[in-house]
Enzyme design. Structure first.
Site, PDB file in Angstrom:
ATOM      1  N   TRP A 287       0.912  -1.783   1.882  1.00 51.71           N
ATOM      2  CA  TRP A 287       1.974  -1.405   0.953  1.00 51.71           C
ATOM      3  C   TRP A 287       1.420  -1.580  -0.459  1.00 51.71           C
ATOM      4  O   TRP A 287       0.903  -2.648  -0.785  1.00 51.71           O
ATOM      5  CB  TRP A 287       3.160  -2.338   1.183  1.00 51.71           C
ATOM      6  CG  TRP A 287       4.375  -2.123   0.345  1.00 51.71           C
ATOM      7  CD1 TRP A 287       4.987  -0.935   0.094  1.00 51.71           C
ATOM      8  CD2 TRP A 287       5.153  -3.132  -0.319  1.00 51.71           C
ATOM      9  NE1 TRP A 287       6.099  -1.150  -0.687  1.00 51.71           N
ATOM     10  CE2 TRP A 287       6.220  -2.482  -0.956  1.00 51.71           C
ATOM     11  CE3 TRP A 287       5.052  -4.525  -0.425  1.00 51.71           C
ATOM     12  CZ2 TRP A 287       7.184  -3.159  -1.699  1.00 51.71           C
ATOM     13  CZ3 TRP A 287       6.005  -5.215  -1.155  1.00 51.71           C
ATOM     14  CH2 TRP A 287       7.056  -4.533  -1.785  1.00 51.71           C
TER      15      TRP A 287
ATOM     16  N   ASP B  31       4.129 -10.975   6.090  1.00 52.06           N
ATOM     17  CA  ASP B  31       5.152 -10.178   5.427  1.00 52.06           C
ATOM     18  C   ASP B  31       5.922  -9.441   6.526  1.00 52.06           C
ATOM     19  O   ASP B  31       5.350  -8.614   7.245  1.00 52.06           O
ATOM     20  CB  ASP B  31       4.494  -9.175   4.462  1.00 52.06           C
ATOM     21  CG  ASP B  31       5.531  -8.384   3.681  1.00 52.06           C
ATOM     22  OD1 ASP B  31       6.741  -8.617   3.875  1.00 52.06           O
ATOM     23  OD2 ASP B  31       5.132  -7.514   2.883  1.00 52.06           O
TER      24      ASP B  31
ATOM     25  N   LYS C  22      15.674  -3.277   5.079  1.00 54.15           N
ATOM     26  CA  LYS C  22      15.638  -2.216   6.086  1.00 54.15           C
ATOM     27  C   LYS C  22      16.525  -2.536   7.279  1.00 54.15           C
ATOM     28  O   LYS C  22      17.330  -1.709   7.696  1.00 54.15           O
ATOM     29  CB  LYS C  22      14.211  -1.983   6.587  1.00 54.15           C
ATOM     30  CG  LYS C  22      13.129  -2.087   5.526  1.00 54.15           C
ATOM     31  CD  LYS C  22      13.091  -0.896   4.604  1.00 54.15           C
ATOM     32  CE  LYS C  22      12.422  -1.276   3.312  1.00 54.15           C
ATOM     33  NZ  LYS C  22      11.319  -0.492   2.898  1.00 54.15           N
TER      34      LYS C  22
HETATM   35  N1  PLP Z   1       6.673  -5.534   2.380  1.00 59.39           N
HETATM   36  C1  PLP Z   1       6.451  -4.336   2.893  1.00 59.39           C
HETATM   37  C2  PLP Z   1       5.299  -4.140   3.797  1.00 59.39           C
HETATM   38  C3  PLP Z   1       7.295  -3.265   2.580  1.00 59.39           C
HETATM   39  O1  PLP Z   1       7.048  -2.070   3.105  1.00 59.39           O
HETATM   40  C4  PLP Z   1       8.390  -3.483   1.730  1.00 59.39           C
HETATM   41  C5  PLP Z   1       9.280  -2.374   1.350  1.00 59.39           C
HETATM   42  O2  PLP Z   1       8.952  -1.232   1.357  1.00 59.39           O
HETATM   43  C6  PLP Z   1       8.584  -4.767   1.235  1.00 59.39           C
HETATM   44  C7  PLP Z   1       7.712  -5.770   1.573  1.00 59.39           C
HETATM   45  C8  PLP Z   1       9.681  -5.207   0.320  1.00 59.39           C
HETATM   46  O3  PLP Z   1      10.833  -4.562   0.284  1.00 59.39           O
HETATM   47  P1  PLP Z   1      12.114  -5.271  -0.337  1.00 59.39           P
HETATM   48  O4  PLP Z   1      11.655  -5.989  -1.571  1.00 59.39           O
HETATM   49  O5  PLP Z   1      13.013  -4.146  -0.634  1.00 59.39           O
HETATM   50  O6  PLP Z   1      12.615  -6.210   0.692  1.00 59.39           O
END
Ligand code: PLP
Length: 399
Positions: free
Chosen positions: A131, A212, A248
């Site tokens: 990401w 993560d 999500k």
């Molecule tokens: N980590 C990964 C791998 C992700 O794909 C995302 C969102 O796309 C996130 C963390 C963090 O998303 P959020 O801050 O919206 O929880």
């Protein structure tokens, strides 16, 4: 007025920029498979029924005061059970330092700042690819980054040998960022057996695993099953860190609700570590937001609402899995001579299609299909209505 004359425009975010371009396109055929947000089969954003019901129950409560610095105690407790297990001895023994975070991003950033403060000079190993925000997060926390092999472009699967070699060759006691499940952007996860081998090697090398977990439930449809990687590391006695997000799997994207946890040696250490995590949060945002935390604790604290949530997560995951099959079958029916097996083999929200940046550019300019130039298709944006159009366009640009 001359204060900011040296400020240059920031580069566009590769993911958020795609949505901007999509919105600006007037074509009725346009398709957005860029952003990682779930859509139903009509292409519409979804508010889960369990969330609606939780909001009904919360409405009218008189509490609008600050949460504690570490966030909602009830929400954090329920969140830890999801990751560490319902009957986790670590939760019972209070060995986990955990705070409510500003979703997954905030959990990663808080951990990166913690790492910088208490392990100065350490580095973070990040998979290739990952990401894109992971790079920004550890960069801004001023933790130097290294990379490790992850994806094999030819097999469009895991580069297990490359990964294991990099884990082996990293200096003893290195920090590694691992995607707990539904790896973004590749949709490629290690098998259970491979996780066991990775865990063993981490043990031998005394590495620290930071998981993560942004998509718990989105890989298999079952949150407990998606936490398998974490459970394996716990069985092997690792002291891990975890970032959890409800963006999500509860559709709470904009509520910014998640959790950072660090498993410690004992309760005393956990109390100490938590106090330092709070100390880091205090000058940044004082305390985390209330509403999302109330939604989560209302859902997870009620057996009926929790089982409704589990049902709804499965519906989302199953729709995506179904679309993978349809996309692959459509490409095969069109007579594409290429292999599209990876479309159904990969899991989670994304399909790492193998399309080149030039092919993606053609999809956008000729077919009004929007996605990141690395060829990542957000399967959550694929529907019964657009899958045929998408398959045809992919077939045309890969001829
Ligand atoms: N980590 C990964 C791998 C992700 O794909 C995302 C969102 O796309 C996130 C963390 C963090 O998303 P959020 O801050 O919206 O929880």
């Amino acid at each position: 007025s001359s204060w900011w004359k040296n400020v240059e425009p920031a580069p566009k975010d590769p993911i958020l920029g795609v949505t901007e371009a999509f919105l600006a396109d007037p074509s009725p055929d346009k398709v957005n498979v860029g952003v990682g947000a779930y859509r139903d089969d009509n292409g519409k954003p979804v508010v889960l029924d369990c969330v609606r019901e939780a909001e009904r129950r919360i409405a009218g409560t008189s509490f609008m005061e600050y949460l504690p610095m570490g966030g909602s105690v009830k929400m954090v407790e329920e969140t830890l059970k999801l990751a560490y297990g319902d009957n986790s001895e670590f939760v019972k023994d209070k060995r986990i330092a955990a705070v409510q975070s500003l979703s997954g991003t905030g959990a990663c950033r808080l951990f990166a700042d913690f790492q910088k403060r208490f392990c100065p000079g350490s580095q973070i190993y990040i998979p290739v690819p990952t990401w894109s925000n992971h790079h920004n997060i550890w960069r801004d926390a001023q933790v130097p980054q290294k990379t490790y092999h992850y994806y094999h472009p030819e097999t469009k699967g895991l580069d297990f040998k490359g990964l294991m070699d990099d884990v082996k060759n990293a200096p003893e006691g290195s920090f590694f960022l691992l995607h707990a499940c539904a790896h973004n952007p590749t949709g490629v996860d290690p098998t259970e057996e491979q996780w066991r081998e990775i865990s063993q090697l981490f043990k031998a090398k005394n590495h620290f695993a930071f998981f993560d977990m942004a998509y718990q439930g989105f890989a298999s449809g079952d949150p407990a099953r998606d936490a398998k990687s974490i459970r394996i590391f716990l069985e092997d006695g690792h002291h891990i860190g975890i970032s959890q997000s409800y963006a999500k799997n509860m559709g709470l994207y904009g509520q910014r609700v998640g959790c950072l946890s660090v498993l410690c040696e004992n309760e005393k250490q956990a109390v100490t570590v938590k106090s330092q995590l709070q100390q880091l949060a205090r000058p940044m945002y004082s305390n985390p937001p209330l509403h999302g935390a109330q939604i989560v604790s209302t859902i997870l604290g009620d057996p009926e609402l929790k089982s409704l949530w589990l049902k709804e997560v499965k519906i989302m995951a199953d729709r995506i899995i179904g679309m993978r099959t349809t996309l692959r079958e459509s490409l095969e029916k069109l007579g594409s001579p290429l292999s599209w097996e990876h479309v159904t083999k990969q899991i989670g929200m994304f399909c790492y299609s193998g399309l080149t940046p030039e092919q993606v550019d053609r999809l956008t300019s000729e077919y009004h299909i929007y996605m990141t130039r690395n060829g990542r298709i957000s399967m959550a944006g694929v529907t019964t209505g657009n899958v045929g159009y998408l398959a045809n366009a992919i077939h045309e640009v890969t001829k």
